[in-house]
Design a protein around this motif. Sequence first.
Motif, short mmCIF file in Angstrom:
data_model
loop_
_atom_site.label_atom_id
_atom_site.label_comp_id
_atom_site.label_asym_id
_atom_site.label_seq_id
_atom_site.Cartn_x
_atom_site.Cartn_y
_atom_site.Cartn_z
N GLY A 12 -57.93 -13.71 27.86
CA GLY A 12 -58.38 -13.66 26.48
C GLY A 12 -58.86 -12.28 26.07
N HIS A 13 -59.18 -11.44 27.04
CA HIS A 13 -59.56 -10.06 26.77
C HIS A 13 -58.33 -9.31 26.25
CE1 HIS A 13 -60.86 -5.90 27.47
NE2 HIS A 13 -62.11 -6.35 27.58
N LYS A 14 -58.54 -8.41 25.32
CA LYS A 14 -57.41 -7.70 24.69
C LYS A 14 -56.60 -6.89 25.71
CE LYS A 14 -60.11 -3.63 23.31
NZ LYS A 14 -60.47 -2.74 22.18
N ASN A 15 -57.23 -6.49 26.81
CA ASN A 15 -56.52 -5.69 27.82
C ASN A 15 -56.18 -6.48 29.08
OD1 ASN A 15 -56.41 -3.24 26.36
ND2 ASN A 15 -58.52 -2.75 26.93
N ASP A 40 -53.54 -8.43 29.77
CA ASP A 40 -52.14 -8.22 30.19
C ASP A 40 -51.94 -6.84 30.80
OD1 ASP A 40 -51.34 -10.73 29.52
OD2 ASP A 40 -50.35 -10.18 27.63
N LEU A 41 -52.61 -5.82 30.22
CA LEU A 41 -52.50 -4.47 30.77
C LEU A 41 -53.05 -4.42 32.19
CD1 LEU A 41 -51.84 -1.46 30.36
CD2 LEU A 41 -54.14 -1.17 29.41
N MET A 42 -54.16 -5.13 32.42
CA MET A 42 -54.74 -5.17 33.77
C MET A 42 -53.76 -5.82 34.75
SD MET A 42 -58.12 -7.15 35.22
CE MET A 42 -57.23 -8.72 35.25
N PRO A 98 -42.21 -12.67 40.08
CA PRO A 98 -42.41 -13.23 38.74
C PRO A 98 -43.88 -13.12 38.35
CG PRO A 98 -42.06 -14.97 40.34
CD PRO A 98 -41.81 -13.70 41.06
N HIS A 99 -44.16 -13.01 37.07
CA HIS A 99 -45.55 -12.86 36.63
C HIS A 99 -45.73 -13.47 35.25
CE1 HIS A 99 -44.39 -9.46 33.97
NE2 HIS A 99 -43.53 -9.16 34.94
N GLN A 100 -46.98 -13.63 34.85
CA GLN A 100 -47.31 -14.30 33.58
C GLN A 100 -47.45 -13.33 32.42
OE1 GLN A 100 -50.88 -16.45 34.46
NE2 GLN A 100 -49.82 -18.04 35.65
N SER A 101 -47.38 -12.03 32.71
CA SER A 101 -47.53 -11.04 31.65
C SER A 101 -46.18 -10.82 30.96
CB SER A 101 -48.03 -9.73 32.25
OG SER A 101 -48.18 -8.75 31.26
N CYS A 102 -46.19 -9.97 29.93
CA CYS A 102 -44.94 -9.65 29.25
C CYS A 102 -44.14 -8.67 30.12
CB CYS A 102 -45.23 -9.03 27.88
SG CYS A 102 -46.26 -7.54 27.96
N GLU A 103 -42.85 -8.53 29.81
CA GLU A 103 -42.01 -7.61 30.56
C GLU A 103 -42.48 -6.17 30.33
OE1 GLU A 103 -37.44 -6.13 30.20
OE2 GLU A 103 -37.73 -8.30 30.43
N PHE A 104 -42.45 -5.36 31.40
CA PHE A 104 -42.89 -3.97 31.26
C PHE A 104 -42.16 -3.10 32.28
CE2 PHE A 104 -45.56 -5.68 34.58
CZ PHE A 104 -45.77 -4.65 35.46
N LYS A 105 -42.23 -1.80 32.05
CA LYS A 105 -41.70 -0.82 33.00
C LYS A 105 -42.87 -0.07 33.63
CE LYS A 105 -37.12 0.12 31.04
NZ LYS A 105 -36.24 1.17 30.48
N ASN A 111 -58.27 -10.60 44.10
CA ASN A 111 -58.55 -11.71 43.18
C ASN A 111 -59.60 -11.36 42.15
OD1 ASN A 111 -56.75 -13.39 44.55
ND2 ASN A 111 -58.31 -14.04 46.02
N ASP A 112 -60.44 -10.37 42.44
CA ASP A 112 -61.49 -9.98 41.49
C ASP A 112 -60.91 -9.11 40.39
OD1 ASP A 112 -63.62 -11.22 42.93
OD2 ASP A 112 -63.50 -9.57 44.38
N ALA A 113 -61.32 -9.41 39.17
CA ALA A 113 -60.81 -8.67 38.01
C ALA A 113 -61.47 -7.30 37.91
CB ALA A 113 -61.06 -9.47 36.73
N LEU A 114 -60.84 -6.40 37.17
CA LEU A 114 -61.42 -5.10 36.88
C LEU A 114 -62.52 -5.27 35.84
CD1 LEU A 114 -58.15 -2.98 36.55
CD2 LEU A 114 -59.55 -3.29 38.59
#
Length: 713
Positions: free
Chosen positions: A325-328, A330-332, A379-386, A416-419
Amino acid sequence: MSVAHADDADDYSRPTGETYHAEKALPSGDFYTGQWRDNLPHGHGKYLWTDGCMYVGEWHRGKTMGKGRFSWPSGATYEGDFKNGYMDGKGTYIDSSGDLYRGSWVMNLRHGQGTKSYVNGDCYDGEWRRGLQDGHGRYQWKNENHYIGQWKNGMMNGNGTMIWSNGNRYDGSWEDSAPKGNGTFRWSDGSFYVGVWSKDPKEQNGTYYPSTSTGNFDWQPQQVFYVDLSECVVCTCQRIPVLPSQKMPVWYGSSSEQSSSGNRTKSSERPRRRSVDGRVSNAEMELRNNGSGYLQVDDTESNRSSLGPLRIQPAKKQGQTISKGHKNYDLMLNLQLGIRHSVGRPAPATSLDLKASAFDPKEKLWTKFPSEGSKYTPPHQSCEFKWKDYCPVVFRTLRKLFNVDAADYMLSICGNDALRELSSPGKSGSFFYLTNDDRYMIKTMKKAETKVLIRMLPAYYNHVRACENTLVTKFFGLHCVKLTGTAQKKVRFVIMGNLFCTGHSIHRRFDLKGSSHGRLTTKPESEIDPNTTLKDLDLNFLFRLQKNWFQEFCRQVDKDCEFLEQERIMDYSLLVGLHFREASCNNSATPTSGARTPTGDSRPSRGEMDRFLLDASKLASMQLGINMPARVERTVRKSDAENQLVGEPTGEFYDVILYFGVIDILQDYDISKKLEHAYKSMQYDPTSISAVDPKQYSRRFRDFIFRIFVEDT
């Protein structure tokens, strides 16, 4: 620890400052005889402990200070310089077995130049650090074999030469007291072997060159490890059982004790007396909780009242956890997936001697991460990226150079711990993220900063390789995430070491440049906490380093500044973090000189401090800028000098542990900084602004740093 109640009626009938001979039988059973002043040993005296330890020598306000001799009941002796209760300066220590060390000491540790003669006939002459052979030195065994070269943590490490009594010799690299890397073994008959050395036979590789056609072709390099070096064992130093500083008495003289007998002078009528720390102590000094979560030191003396209390709040963990839910968020996820891929990718073992091609700006790897996964990506739950890796071989080698374990590195960033995201972006607009274990900091980068880092990477690599104790930021990786879709957003970021990764709370932090314009924190005092980064005009301390640390600090600051100046870098800072040792137990900051210690408080004893300083794990992590014991002296600025960079010393000292390093080293003197300099120079004093030529910046930075960091005398 001994406690002496210096409450003889005769002591209070004498004028303040009078020195006389006294003999004191103390309640603990200890005995002191010698010069006495203001209810404290001062001058020459002898102190005998009940366990048989004895000190004979100079005292200063209740502490061993100057020349003296300390003896243990085991028969061990130390004769030489003392400072604040510690063996500190030049001195000779003979342990109970007969081993003798003659040389430099810093806070009970062999540190500096010294000679150690062992009772078995071995001898070491050279440099020491933190109680172990470290630096350049010569070790000779009783059988006349000898080694001349580099040492680290008590072992032969670096470049060195071993010469055996039979005439054979090895010249080359060493690691953990064994040949490792490039080296040459020569026999007395002229034969020699050149190659890469390792205890692992699979890594051993070289060529044997006999002096005659009848050379020893059956010889194996492994014989050097298991035969030639079998008798070349370095003796260890016997541990000092009880340190002199742990034996130093604490001299209490509470007002309640002094007023309990009718024939003693009342508190209100007592002449002014100095405390054990040297301050006039009939003024009431109180250490009390003011109800706001921190404690303060109140000093009602007229010459100290203007300082006000030094407040220390409990430190809190920085940053907001990046959860779903944090705006970043997916970036993390993208960052963690990319790091796991980069670091976990199989790669051949690399030498520290890198080819020029490894630093080529075009040396980068792109990897596509589709959501459904691919042959090389999960495979991952984020959007596709390079994902882009800049100069991957260089940064992999830097991690090796900085002794970063690949598995631990991945676990810190990708576990497992988030940034955690720091609450606000830096002045540059960059965002900062911390790993949960605080070991690494991740900073988003502008394109210009990325270019600067890649441009200076060869020089940076050579500098950190040559300077083991460099203070400049440690870089571990440079990457880019490119999001697919219409936005095509690129996020570049660098992974750095977190200077304040420590089990100690950082109670004060300062960002210091040596300039004055805009270098004052804008927060109101009520909002300043241990996570607030203060600036030059907020600085109210001088940092006092032990002689050897100070000399090493000055040398390293000069080297680092010369490197940054050559790379046309400016606007960097010295980030300094202070942990007040007195706040370890009670969240208070108590001066070690200038405040009276109330009876029964929870202040750590000198013995506890010694055990902390000499703990093996603490010693291993103690280096220049990291986990460094020191003292700070509080300063105060003149009321009419708003831009006074360095305040006036007050004589109020605190024991601290220091952390510091040079940060923000990616700003070159480009056209924007030149324009900033020209514009601000018309409005302000050109010497007060941050944006100046790298040469001028380096000179001003060093001048300032060497004014606030001084040798502790």
